[in-house]
Design a protein around this motif. Structure first.
Motif, PDB file in Angstrom:
ATOM      1  N   ALA A  79       0.837  -1.210   0.000  1.00  0.00           N
ATOM      2  CA  ALA A  79       0.000   0.000   0.000  1.00  0.00           C
ATOM      3  C   ALA A  79       0.867   1.254   0.000  1.00  0.00           C
ATOM      4  CB  ALA A  79      -0.923  -0.012   1.214  1.00  0.00           C
ATOM      5  N   LEU A  80       1.990   1.200   0.724  1.00  0.00           N
ATOM      6  CA  LEU A  80       2.905   2.339   0.776  1.00  0.00           C
ATOM      7  C   LEU A  80       3.542   2.583  -0.590  1.00  0.00           C
ATOM      8  CD1 LEU A  80       4.152   4.444   2.666  1.00  0.00           C
ATOM      9  CD2 LEU A  80       5.958   2.806   3.204  1.00  0.00           C
ATOM     10  N   ILE A  81       3.924   1.489  -1.271  1.00  0.00           N
ATOM     11  CA  ILE A  81       4.481   1.616  -2.626  1.00  0.00           C
ATOM     12  C   ILE A  81       3.451   2.232  -3.568  1.00  0.00           C
ATOM     13  CG2 ILE A  81       5.214   0.296  -4.655  1.00  0.00           C
ATOM     14  CD1 ILE A  81       6.684  -1.595  -2.759  1.00  0.00           C
ATOM     15  N   LYS A  82       2.201   1.766  -3.463  1.00  0.00           N
ATOM     16  CA  LYS A  82       1.138   2.292  -4.321  1.00  0.00           C
ATOM     17  C   LYS A  82       0.917   3.773  -4.059  1.00  0.00           C
ATOM     18  CE  LYS A  82      -3.656   1.478  -5.719  1.00  0.00           C
ATOM     19  NZ  LYS A  82      -4.879   0.654  -5.504  1.00  0.00           N
ATOM     20  N   GLN A  83       0.953   4.173  -2.776  1.00  0.00           N
ATOM     21  CA  GLN A  83       0.729   5.574  -2.416  1.00  0.00           C
ATOM     22  C   GLN A  83       1.807   6.488  -2.984  1.00  0.00           C
ATOM     23  OE1 GLN A  83      -0.637   6.659   1.659  1.00  0.00           O
ATOM     24  NE2 GLN A  83       1.236   7.874   1.768  1.00  0.00           N
ATOM     25  N   TYR A  84       3.036   5.998  -3.053  1.00  0.00           N
ATOM     26  CA  TYR A  84       4.158   6.800  -3.545  1.00  0.00           C
ATOM     27  C   TYR A  84       4.411   6.611  -5.045  1.00  0.00           C
ATOM     28  CZ  TYR A  84       5.823   8.510   0.981  1.00  0.00           C
ATOM     29  OH  TYR A  84       5.943   9.167   2.181  1.00  0.00           O
ATOM     30  N   SER A  85       3.616   5.770  -5.685  1.00  0.00           N
ATOM     31  CA  SER A  85       3.842   5.491  -7.109  1.00  0.00           C
ATOM     32  C   SER A  85       3.389   6.652  -7.978  1.00  0.00           C
ATOM     33  CB  SER A  85       3.102   4.212  -7.527  1.00  0.00           C
ATOM     34  OG  SER A  85       3.655   3.080  -6.888  1.00  0.00           O
ATOM     35  N   SER A  86       4.146   6.930  -9.026  1.00  0.00           N
ATOM     36  CA  SER A  86       3.802   7.967  -9.993  1.00  0.00           C
ATOM     37  C   SER A  86       4.568   7.694 -11.277  1.00  0.00           C
ATOM     38  CB  SER A  86       4.149   9.362  -9.455  1.00  0.00           C
ATOM     39  OG  SER A  86       5.550   9.476  -9.245  1.00  0.00           O
ATOM     40  N   LYS A  87       4.218   8.402 -12.322  1.00  0.00           N
ATOM     41  CA  LYS A  87       4.927   8.273 -13.582  1.00  0.00           C
ATOM     42  C   LYS A  87       6.308   8.895 -13.422  1.00  0.00           C
ATOM     43  CE  LYS A  87       4.428   9.068 -18.556  1.00  0.00           C
ATOM     44  NZ  LYS A  87       3.584   9.666 -19.623  1.00  0.00           N
ATOM     45  N   PHE A  88       7.337   8.220 -13.946  1.00  0.00           N
ATOM     46  CA  PHE A  88       8.702   8.721 -13.785  1.00  0.00           C
ATOM     47  C   PHE A  88       8.895  10.012 -14.569  1.00  0.00           C
ATOM     48  CE2 PHE A  88      13.227   8.798 -15.142  1.00  0.00           C
ATOM     49  CZ  PHE A  88      13.784   8.999 -13.888  1.00  0.00           C
ATOM     50  N   ASP A  89       9.332  11.055 -13.869  1.00  0.00           N
ATOM     51  CA  ASP A  89       9.592  12.365 -14.491  1.00  0.00           C
ATOM     52  C   ASP A  89      10.945  12.841 -13.983  1.00  0.00           C
ATOM     53  OD1 ASP A  89       9.658  14.875 -15.557  1.00  0.00           O
ATOM     54  OD2 ASP A  89       7.926  15.648 -14.450  1.00  0.00           O
ATOM     55  N   LEU A  90      11.980  12.728 -14.836  1.00  0.00           N
ATOM     56  CA  LEU A  90      13.337  13.063 -14.423  1.00  0.00           C
ATOM     57  C   LEU A  90      13.472  14.528 -14.030  1.00  0.00           C
ATOM     58  CD1 LEU A  90      16.180  11.849 -14.120  1.00  0.00           C
ATOM     59  CD2 LEU A  90      16.641  12.551 -16.476  1.00  0.00           C
ATOM     60  N   SER A  91      12.636  15.395 -14.609  1.00  0.00           N
ATOM     61  CA  SER A  91      12.754  16.834 -14.337  1.00  0.00           C
ATOM     62  C   SER A  91      12.432  17.185 -12.890  1.00  0.00           C
ATOM     63  CB  SER A  91      11.836  17.625 -15.273  1.00  0.00           C
ATOM     64  OG  SER A  91      10.473  17.346 -14.994  1.00  0.00           O
ATOM     65  N   THR A  92      11.780  16.285 -12.162  1.00  0.00           N
ATOM     66  CA  THR A  92      11.440  16.562 -10.761  1.00  0.00           C
ATOM     67  C   THR A  92      12.606  16.271  -9.827  1.00  0.00           C
ATOM     68  OG1 THR A  92      10.541  14.334 -10.413  1.00  0.00           O
ATOM     69  CG2 THR A  92       9.012  16.025 -11.189  1.00  0.00           C
TER      70      THR A  92
ATOM     71  N   GLN B  71       5.719   1.435  11.967  1.00  0.00           N
ATOM     72  CA  GLN B  71       6.463   2.377  11.124  1.00  0.00           C
ATOM     73  C   GLN B  71       5.813   2.502   9.743  1.00  0.00           C
ATOM     74  OE1 GLN B  71      10.510   1.016  11.053  1.00  0.00           O
ATOM     75  NE2 GLN B  71      10.889   1.505  13.208  1.00  0.00           N
ATOM     76  N   LEU B  72       5.373   1.365   9.194  1.00  0.00           N
ATOM     77  CA  LEU B  72       4.711   1.375   7.890  1.00  0.00           C
ATOM     78  C   LEU B  72       3.389   2.138   7.958  1.00  0.00           C
ATOM     79  CD1 LEU B  72       5.378  -2.338   6.861  1.00  0.00           C
ATOM     80  CD2 LEU B  72       6.302  -0.320   5.704  1.00  0.00           C
ATOM     81  N   MET B  73       2.630   1.906   9.010  1.00  0.00           N
ATOM     82  CA  MET B  73       1.340   2.586   9.159  1.00  0.00           C
ATOM     83  C   MET B  73       1.537   4.097   9.301  1.00  0.00           C
ATOM     84  SD  MET B  73      -1.083   0.421   8.798  1.00  0.00           S
ATOM     85  CE  MET B  73      -2.473   1.387   9.394  1.00  0.00           C
ATOM     86  N   GLN B  74       2.567   4.499  10.058  1.00  0.00           N
ATOM     87  CA  GLN B  74       2.865   5.925  10.196  1.00  0.00           C
ATOM     88  C   GLN B  74       3.285   6.522   8.858  1.00  0.00           C
ATOM     89  OE1 GLN B  74       5.700   6.687  13.357  1.00  0.00           O
ATOM     90  NE2 GLN B  74       4.633   5.287  14.763  1.00  0.00           N
ATOM     91  N   SER B  75       4.010   5.749   8.054  1.00  0.00           N
ATOM     92  CA  SER B  75       4.463   6.214   6.748  1.00  0.00           C
ATOM     93  C   SER B  75       3.290   6.466   5.816  1.00  0.00           C
ATOM     94  CB  SER B  75       5.409   5.190   6.119  1.00  0.00           C
ATOM     95  OG  SER B  75       6.535   4.978   6.929  1.00  0.00           O
ATOM     96  N   LEU B  76       2.264   5.596   5.917  1.00  0.00           N
ATOM     97  CA  LEU B  76       1.081   5.764   5.056  1.00  0.00           C
ATOM     98  C   LEU B  76       0.391   7.090   5.331  1.00  0.00           C
ATOM     99  CD1 LEU B  76      -0.635   2.244   4.964  1.00  0.00           C
ATOM    100  CD2 LEU B  76       0.218   3.546   3.022  1.00  0.00           C
TER     101      LEU B  76
END
Length: 255
Positions: A192-205, A245-250
């Motif tokens: 779930a944490l990976i999904k929350q942080y997932s986005s299209k790769f944009d090198l300019s960021t 720790q994972l729950m806090q990260s979410l």
């Protein structure tokens, strides 16, 4: 940009004349080593470790340490071992680029077709795009044989050097984590944490913030001032429990 190599891409019996341009540049600041006392540049000398005297460049030879002694190599030895000089990047086969582990990648070069090779260049470019494949080839650059993949990027054929298998260290001496048990709830929250942080790769960021901040300090010091640099403060977990720790990260995803 100035071309660093001229030759051809061998595509079957078709030779496509191209120029090679460096596709990368260093973002680090060019800093010189200076003497603290008078800011004079520091020069490096070639010193004999026994006599402690400087050795003229023309008196330096190269050797390989083998069985308790050095085997000295001369110019002829290097010429014998050197790859045959060729101006053709010969495609040996085509592969799915996803099969190439990123650990193999080195540096990239852009190609530009010569006038007489524009149609063949376009054919190879479009065929690579449509097939989703990349060519694997060898070429000689600065008297060294290189392995590379040939792939399309934004309507340009890119030559990316990759390492030979001998250059990749074995994982046999790395301690692996095969004996660690992960519970289902820990895995679910991790995914779930990976999904929350997932986005299209944009090198300019992603910027080289270190070099930018260092340049600010240099410019401020040149004016007799001291730059104020914002320091990143890493967040700390309030629990030693992995699940907590994972729950806090979410609940604390950065903006």
């Amino acid at each position: 940009m100035r071309s660093i190599w001229k030759g051809s891409i061998g595509f079957g019996l078709v030779n496509i004349p191209v120029k090679l341009f460096s596709g990368v540049q260093n973002s680090n600041l060019d800093l010189d080593m200076l003497d603290e006392r008078d800011h004079a540049k520091i020069k490096f000398l070639r010193i004999n470790e026994n006599s402690h005297k400087e050795v003229p460049y023309e008196k330096i030879v190269k050797g390989y340490f083998l069985k308790d002694k050095y085997i000295i190599l001369d110019k002829h030895d290097f010429e014998e071992a050197a790859p045959e000089k060729t101006k053709i990047i010969e495609i040996e086969n085509f592969v799915d680029i996803k099969e190439i582990n990123p650990v193999y990648y080195e540096t990239s070069y852009y190609t530009e077709p010569e006038k007489q090779g524009r149609k063949a260049y376009t054919l190879l470019l479009k065929a690579l795009e449509k097939s989703g494949k990349a060519g694997v080839a060898r070429f000689v650059l600065r008297n060294t044989e290189n392995l590379c993949v040939i792939h399309p990027m934004e309507n340009v054929i890119v030559i990316t050097k990759i390492r030979f298998e001998q250059e990749i260290r074995s994982l046999s001496e790395i301690t692996k984590v095969e004996d660690i048990n992960i519970t289902k709830k820990e895995m679910d929250v991790g995914l779930a944490l990976i999904k929350q942080y997932s986005s299209k790769f944009d090198l300019s960021t992603f910027k080289d913030d270190y070099s930018d901040e260092l340049l600010k300090i240099i410019k401020a010091k040149a004016k007799g001032m001291r730059a104020t640099v914002k320091k990143m403060k890493p967040q700390k977990a309030t629990s030693d429990d992995l699940y907590e720790q994972l729950m806090q990260s979410l609940g604390s995803k950065k903006a």
